[in-house]
Enzyme design. Structure first.
Site, PDB file in Angstrom:
ATOM      1  CG  HIS A 231    -113.559  59.911 -32.184  1.00  0.00           C
ATOM      2  ND1 HIS A 231    -112.622  60.402 -31.340  1.00  0.00           N
ATOM      3  CD2 HIS A 231    -114.769  59.589 -31.309  1.00  0.00           C
ATOM      4  CE1 HIS A 231    -112.988  60.460 -30.302  1.00  0.00           C
ATOM      5  NE2 HIS A 231    -114.211  59.871 -30.011  1.00  0.00           N
TER       6      HIS A 231
ATOM      7  CD  GLU B 154    -110.010  62.864 -35.974  1.00  0.00           C
ATOM      8  OE1 GLU B 154    -111.226  62.437 -35.707  1.00  0.00           O
ATOM      9  OE2 GLU B 154    -109.542  63.421 -35.511  1.00  0.00           O
TER      10      GLU B 154
ATOM     11  CB  CYS C 165    -108.401  59.701 -34.553  1.00  0.00           C
ATOM     12  SG  CYS C 165    -110.224  59.465 -33.855  1.00  0.00           S
TER      13      CYS C 165
END
Lengths: 156, 156
Positions: B53, B55, B86
């Site tokens: 992801h 982040e 995240c």
């Protein structure tokens, strides 16, 4: 191999890899049936990577080995109940079953923040120790809207 | 650089990196004061990594750049409210402040599972769609006890 044998292998990873004191006392593996397709152990300090938890590394290794981010026919074995980051990672990997040994309460008793982070997750931003601010909501939504309208998008 | 300028840069990453349709519509960066020390965008499909992801990748990049897993003087900017994975990663990185644009409800409306995973996190194992089994609790705890007793251990 049965659940206990696979879980003992994850526990053995936790024990052996943390013995020198640099890596945290956590081990994990991902199995597809009886076959271990990814292993991991806590390497946060060694790698200087706050996301290098045993389960995250095992999931990443399994995904690399199998060539897909979808591990829906796999089981995650972990020496300790996964923290919220690792549990959420298992959801994103579509792993349907998790087998663990020590509990998150055991982790907390050993000085790890799992339980505190679990409690934070359940709160809204107003109650968390991390401050959260939403700005530019419309600009952020516009990117998501563009994605939904993109005929070339690969859903995942 | 102020919050809006840094957040716009994260939104621009989300927009540009997802335009081809392969990467999801999410961008993030970690800033230390006005300096961007790590960037990321969703690369789950591209890398075949369910943990890739925006982040997580921004946090990993910042930690690598700064040479530490502790980012307690940094801020996370994200084009969309961080998912539980995240958000928990930001806790482990000790990031004290998160600035985001779209909300998790916006993400859900665009077809992403963030809200559903949030709801799962708040449940016990009995209520989750992922099945969870605890086995060998004493063997798992023994590894944590050994860690607590290890004088060479590096707390993190």
């Amino acid at each position: 191999m049965d659940d206990e044998a696979l879980l003992r292998r994850a526990i053995a990873l936790a024990r052996s890899r943390s013995a020198a004191g640099v890596n945290g006392p956590f081990g994990a593996l991902v199995a597809q049936g009886a076959e271990v397709v990814g292993e991991g152990w806590n390497r946060v300090v060694e790698l200087g990577d706050p996301t290098a938890h045993a389960e995250v590394l095992a999931i990443r290794a399994a995904a690399a080995r199998l060539g897909t981010h979808v591990l829906s026919d796999c089981v995650l074995y972990a020496s300790c109940e996964p923290c919220p980051m690792c549990l959420a990672a298992s959801y994103w990997a579509r792993i349907p079953r998790v087998v663990f040994a020590a509990s998150k309460e055991d982790a907390a008793a050993a000085g790890f923040d799992d339980e505190a982070i679990c409690a934070e997750m359940a709160l809204g931003w107003g109650g968390r120790r991390t401050s959260g601010v939403q700005l530019l909501g419309a600009e952020g939504r516009a990117v998501l809207d563009a994605w939904r309208g993109n005929v070339r998008r690969v859903d995942y």
